[in-house]
Write an enzyme that holds these catalytic residues in place. Structure first.
Site, PDB file in Angstrom:
ATOM      1  N   ARG A  23      54.102 -50.902 -87.131  1.00 30.26           N
ATOM      2  CA  ARG A  23      52.874 -51.342 -86.467  1.00 30.26           C
ATOM      3  C   ARG A  23      52.952 -51.096 -84.968  1.00 30.26           C
ATOM      4  O   ARG A  23      51.995 -50.666 -84.329  1.00 30.26           O
ATOM      5  CB  ARG A  23      52.609 -52.821 -86.768  1.00 30.26           C
ATOM      6  CG  ARG A  23      51.536 -53.491 -85.905  1.00 30.26           C
ATOM      7  CD  ARG A  23      50.217 -52.740 -85.935  1.00 30.26           C
ATOM      8  NE  ARG A  23      49.278 -53.229 -84.965  1.00 30.26           N
ATOM      9  CZ  ARG A  23      49.179 -52.811 -83.701  1.00 30.26           C
ATOM     10  NH1 ARG A  23      50.000 -51.900 -83.226  1.00 30.26           N
ATOM     11  NH2 ARG A  23      48.263 -53.298 -82.904  1.00 30.26           N
ATOM     12  N   MET A  37      51.903 -60.275 -79.660  1.00 26.25           N
ATOM     13  CA  MET A  37      51.519 -60.685 -81.005  1.00 26.25           C
ATOM     14  C   MET A  37      51.888 -59.620 -82.028  1.00 26.25           C
ATOM     15  O   MET A  37      51.013 -58.974 -82.608  1.00 26.25           O
ATOM     16  CB  MET A  37      50.019 -60.980 -81.065  1.00 26.25           C
ATOM     17  CG  MET A  37      49.606 -62.166 -80.270  1.00 26.25           C
ATOM     18  SD  MET A  37      47.864 -62.504 -80.515  1.00 26.25           S
ATOM     19  CE  MET A  37      47.582 -63.641 -79.198  1.00 26.25           C
ATOM     20  N   PRO A  38      53.186 -59.415 -82.244  1.00 26.26           N
ATOM     21  CA  PRO A  38      53.572 -58.441 -83.268  1.00 26.26           C
ATOM     22  C   PRO A  38      53.063 -58.907 -84.632  1.00 26.26           C
ATOM     23  O   PRO A  38      53.164 -60.090 -84.970  1.00 26.26           O
ATOM     24  CB  PRO A  38      55.096 -58.423 -83.213  1.00 26.26           C
ATOM     25  CG  PRO A  38      55.512 -59.513 -82.320  1.00 26.26           C
ATOM     26  CD  PRO A  38      54.327 -60.053 -81.627  1.00 26.26           C
ATOM     27  N   HIS A  39      52.492 -57.989 -85.366  1.00 28.42           N
ATOM     28  CA  HIS A  39      51.931 -58.345 -86.664  1.00 28.42           C
ATOM     29  C   HIS A  39      51.998 -57.153 -87.597  1.00 28.42           C
ATOM     30  O   HIS A  39      52.052 -56.005 -87.141  1.00 28.42           O
ATOM     31  CB  HIS A  39      50.489 -58.823 -86.513  1.00 28.42           C
ATOM     32  CG  HIS A  39      49.597 -57.821 -85.872  1.00 28.42           C
ATOM     33  ND1 HIS A  39      49.555 -57.652 -84.500  1.00 28.42           N
ATOM     34  CD2 HIS A  39      48.744 -56.911 -86.383  1.00 28.42           C
ATOM     35  CE1 HIS A  39      48.682 -56.691 -84.216  1.00 28.42           C
ATOM     36  NE2 HIS A  39      48.179 -56.218 -85.336  1.00 28.42           N
ATOM     37  N   ALA A  40      52.024 -57.454 -88.868  1.00 28.50           N
ATOM     38  CA  ALA A  40      52.097 -56.393 -89.871  1.00 28.50           C
ATOM     39  C   ALA A  40      51.698 -56.986 -91.210  1.00 28.50           C
ATOM     40  O   ALA A  40      51.531 -58.196 -91.351  1.00 28.50           O
ATOM     41  CB  ALA A  40      53.508 -55.819 -89.937  1.00 28.50           C
TER      42      ALA A  40
END
Length: 127
Positions: A23, A37-40
């Site tokens: 991501r 805001m790391p997101h996956a």
């Protein structure tokens, strides 16, 4: 972050790291104002899972505003959780836009204090 998700939610650390890195190659999840805001999304989860990390020191996250990151708000959602994933990210974003809440998060001294701030903000129902 991957280690935290793996430990808290019994996920494979390498798999979490892989989806987060994948991501991040699309563009930095450095949100700005000292927040990332790391997101996956991944098949191994059945509901959105969140994690908040208060870093001991600022970290360059290639945020658009150039401000180093102190708070990392992570989100892992099921692969098919399109709208639910976006709603959770939006709620996280709203939380960090509230200047009072953001400063309280930055100034927090313990996990319990972080939890209390989140619990009183309404974010717990976001995911």
């Amino acid at each position: 972050m991957a280690q935290g998700f793996a430990a808290a939610y019994s996920l494979d650390c390498d798999e979490v790291l892989d989806v987060l890195k994948e991501r991040e190659t699309l563009g930095s999840t450095g949100f700005g104002r000292g927040v990332a805001m790391p997101h996956a999304r991944m098949d191994a989860v059945e509901e959105p899972l969140a994690m908040l990390i208060h870093l001991d020191r600022d970290v360059d996250f290639d945020a658009a505003d150039g401000i180093p990151v102190r708070l990392v708000m992570g989100l892992i959602s099921p692969t098919d959780a399109g709208a639910q994933h976006l709603h959770a990210l939006a709620a996280m974003s709203r939380l960090t836009r509230d200047e009072r809440v953001l400063h309280r998060l930055f100034d927090s001294k313990s996990e319990e204090e972080l939890f209390a701030i989140i619990a009183n903000s309404g974010l717990r129902e976001a995911a």
